[in-house]
Design an enzyme around this catalytic site. Structure first.
Site, short mmCIF file in Angstrom:
data_model
loop_
_atom_site.label_atom_id
_atom_site.label_comp_id
_atom_site.label_asym_id
_atom_site.label_seq_id
_atom_site.Cartn_x
_atom_site.Cartn_y
_atom_site.Cartn_z
N GLY A 267 -27.70 28.30 20.01
CA GLY A 267 -29.29 28.74 18.59
C GLY A 267 -29.04 28.54 17.33
O GLY A 267 -27.86 27.65 16.33
N GLU A 268 -30.06 28.23 16.78
CA GLU A 268 -30.42 27.72 15.45
C GLU A 268 -30.49 29.82 14.51
O GLU A 268 -31.76 30.44 14.78
CB GLU A 268 -31.09 27.39 15.17
N CYS B 185 -25.91 17.19 20.59
CA CYS B 185 -25.15 18.86 21.28
C CYS B 185 -25.87 19.10 22.54
O CYS B 185 -27.15 19.10 22.80
CB CYS B 185 -26.43 19.67 20.00
N SER C 264 -24.68 29.49 9.83
CA SER C 264 -24.43 27.76 10.02
C SER C 264 -26.27 27.77 11.00
O SER C 264 -25.84 28.11 11.20
CB SER C 264 -23.26 27.40 10.97
N SER D 240 -25.68 21.77 9.28
CA SER D 240 -25.42 21.00 9.10
C SER D 240 -26.18 20.03 9.01
O SER D 240 -27.42 19.33 8.93
CB SER D 240 -25.52 20.93 10.90
N LEU D 241 -24.95 18.66 8.06
CA LEU D 241 -26.05 17.66 7.38
C LEU D 241 -26.20 16.38 8.32
O LEU D 241 -26.80 16.04 8.48
CB LEU D 241 -24.52 17.56 6.05
N HIS D 242 -24.75 15.89 8.79
CA HIS D 242 -24.68 15.19 9.38
C HIS D 242 -25.35 13.17 9.36
O HIS D 242 -25.07 12.55 9.69
CB HIS D 242 -25.58 14.85 10.89
N CYS E 121 -31.24 26.45 22.51
CA CYS E 121 -31.70 25.81 21.05
C CYS E 121 -32.87 24.70 21.10
O CYS E 121 -33.29 24.45 21.93
CB CYS E 121 -30.47 25.25 20.18
N ASN F 62 -17.61 15.61 19.97
CA ASN F 62 -16.77 16.06 20.87
C ASN F 62 -18.48 15.83 22.33
O ASN F 62 -19.12 15.90 22.46
CB ASN F 62 -17.04 18.33 20.82
N1 SAH Z 1 -27.78 25.61 15.00
C1 SAH Z 1 -26.88 25.84 14.18
C2 SAH Z 1 -25.64 26.53 14.29
C3 SAH Z 1 -24.66 25.31 15.52
S1 SAH Z 1 -23.27 25.30 15.26
C4 SAH Z 1 -26.95 24.48 13.27
O1 SAH Z 1 -26.80 23.95 13.60
O2 SAH Z 1 -25.52 24.56 12.35
C5 SAH Z 1 -22.70 24.22 15.37
C6 SAH Z 1 -22.00 22.87 14.53
O3 SAH Z 1 -21.18 22.05 15.47
C7 SAH Z 1 -23.75 22.29 14.07
O4 SAH Z 1 -22.67 21.89 12.98
C8 SAH Z 1 -23.56 20.99 14.90
O5 SAH Z 1 -24.43 20.67 14.47
C9 SAH Z 1 -22.12 20.61 15.76
N2 SAH Z 1 -22.31 19.83 17.12
C10 SAH Z 1 -23.72 19.82 17.72
N3 SAH Z 1 -23.00 19.26 18.69
C11 SAH Z 1 -21.77 18.46 18.66
C12 SAH Z 1 -20.91 18.04 19.26
N4 SAH Z 1 -20.82 17.28 20.48
N5 SAH Z 1 -20.00 17.51 19.30
C13 SAH Z 1 -19.41 18.41 17.47
N6 SAH Z 1 -19.89 18.83 16.59
C14 SAH Z 1 -21.51 19.35 17.45
#
Ligand code: SAH
Length: 364
Positions: A162-163, A122, A194, A216-218, A115, A293
């Site tokens: 991936g995205e 991530c 997603s 994926s807002l965060h 990605c 995670n």
């Molecule tokens: N690129 C896309 C698809 C990935 S989806 C996206 O960003 O939406 C995977 C989801 O898991 C996303 O919401 C991502 O932000 C989240 N994610 C990534 N790393 C993570 C981690 N270490 N712990 C929990 N969630 C995580």
């Protein structure tokens, strides 16, 4: 099967399959039949496609193939989750995860090798970006899981490596196949894409597809989101939120599913929750809180359970449906953000691959 045949039928959606059969001098319905053979019945050998004429089968043999990713590792988790590592024709590896939950079964599909978006929390990001997947490499993951489980999954989420919106056309075609009655027959509510928020492609997607949307807002503000999800610098919240709202506008049943990873001391205070509530006002929303995670080399920690619960309650009181996503498959590094296409276990030992087990007669 030789890999030098020009056409991989797994890359073709219904329309492309009909056109291909027309170009062979056959009828569009032959294309539909073959689509059904491959995806519904799992048959990839043209010799077994008994409703095709000998002549048509011979032209298929000469020009086409059904080239699937190859499963090189199958790892079952203690909680029923299964992770597969699949190898592609050029040796690249991707991961696919199956998550059973009562009557539901969800397949988490990868859309790219690696990605490019570099989200700070991530582990896929650490691998960098290798390449986009083809339609066949995306739908091939669903094909394999369907065969191994004996039936199609009830849900597919494009939440693997991936995205997906950075690999637009192949992802849209693969999602069409997931929904096709001749293939996996999933409703538009059961296919979820997603994205971290490639805003122009969200508008494009709305024109051509009707699947469910997870974002994926965060973070509730640009300053923090720039740090966690760097694509935010290009498409900040004031552009992302209206695009998401537009996506769900025409369907009253629709909500945007927001993904929010709970990072200890980073984005998990009640102040962040309040800012989120303000940000999402007027957007039909569902919040998925994801415990972070961990993976080797990260400094982030997951928020303590009581802080996650307080955060969740705050959102719920404001009328935002918020759920804590259960961590699944973390014992096999199959949880969100842990997918990296590797074939090593945590101690760095290379796991026995399926192929090796087959060679040793341990598995069929
Ligand atoms: N690129 C896309 C698809 C990935 S989806 C996206 O960003 O939406 C995977 C989801 O898991 C996303 O919401 C991502 O932000 C989240 N994610 C990534 N790393 C993570 C981690 N270490 N712990 C929990 N969630 C995580």
């Amino acid at each position: 099967m030789a890999s030098d045949k020009p056409v991989n039928l797994l890359d073709l959606d219904r329309k492309a399959m009909e056109d291909y059969f027309t170009s062979l001098g056959a009828k569009p319905f032959h294309g539909r039949n073959v689509l059904k053979w491959i995806h519904k019945h799992g048959v990839t050998d043209f010799g077994q496609m008994t409703d095709l004429s000998k002549k048509l089968r011979a032209s298929l043999h000469a020009q086409a193939q059904v080239r699937l990713p190859e499963i090189v590792l199958e790892q079952p988790s203690l909680d029923g989750t299964v992770k597969w590592v699949m190898e592609l024709a050029d040796g690249q590896r991707i991961e696919t995860v199956y998550i059973p939950d009562g009557h539901r079964s969800t397949v988490c599909v990868s859309s790219q090798v690696g990605c490019a978006l570099d989200c700070s929390f991530c582990s896929t990001a650490r691998q960098g970006f290798n390449r986009n997947l083809s339609v066949g490499e995306i739908i091939g993951q669903v094909w394999h899981v369907t065969r191994r489980m004996g039936k199609p999954p009830t849900n597919v989420v494009l939440m693997g490596m991936g995205e997906p919106l950075a690999n637009f056309a192949p992802v849209v075609r693969a999602m069409d196949l997931m929904q096709d009655d001749l293939a996996y027959m999933l409703s538009k509510y059961r296919v979820t894409i997603s994205t971290s928020g490639i805003v122009p492609n969200l508008y494009r997607l709305r024109e051509v597809s009707d699947v469910s949307l997870a974002v994926s807002l965060h973070a509730p503000d640009n300053e923090l989101r720039n740090e966690l999800v760097p694509i935010n610098r290009k498409y900040p919240l004031e552009t992302l939120i209206p695009a998401c709202r537009a996506f769900v506008r025409n369907d009253k049943r629709r909500k945007v599913t927001w993904e929010y990873v709970m990072l200890d001391g980073v984005n998990d205070s009640l102040g962040h929750a309040r800012a989120l509530i303000r940000l999402l006002e007027g957007t039909p929303s569902k919040m998925n809180l994801i415990p972070f995670n961990p993976f080797p080399g990260t400094d982030y920690r997951t928020s303590p359970p009581e802080r996650i619960e307080a955060f969740r309650q705050k959102l719920m009181k404001a009328g935002i449906m918020a759920i804590l996503r259960k961590t699944r498959g973390d014992d096999i590094d199959a949880a969100c953000g842990q997918l990296v296409g590797k074939v090593q276990d945590r101690s760095g030992r290379t796991m026995v691959s399926l192929r090796q087990r087959q060679l040793q007669g341990l598995s069929t």
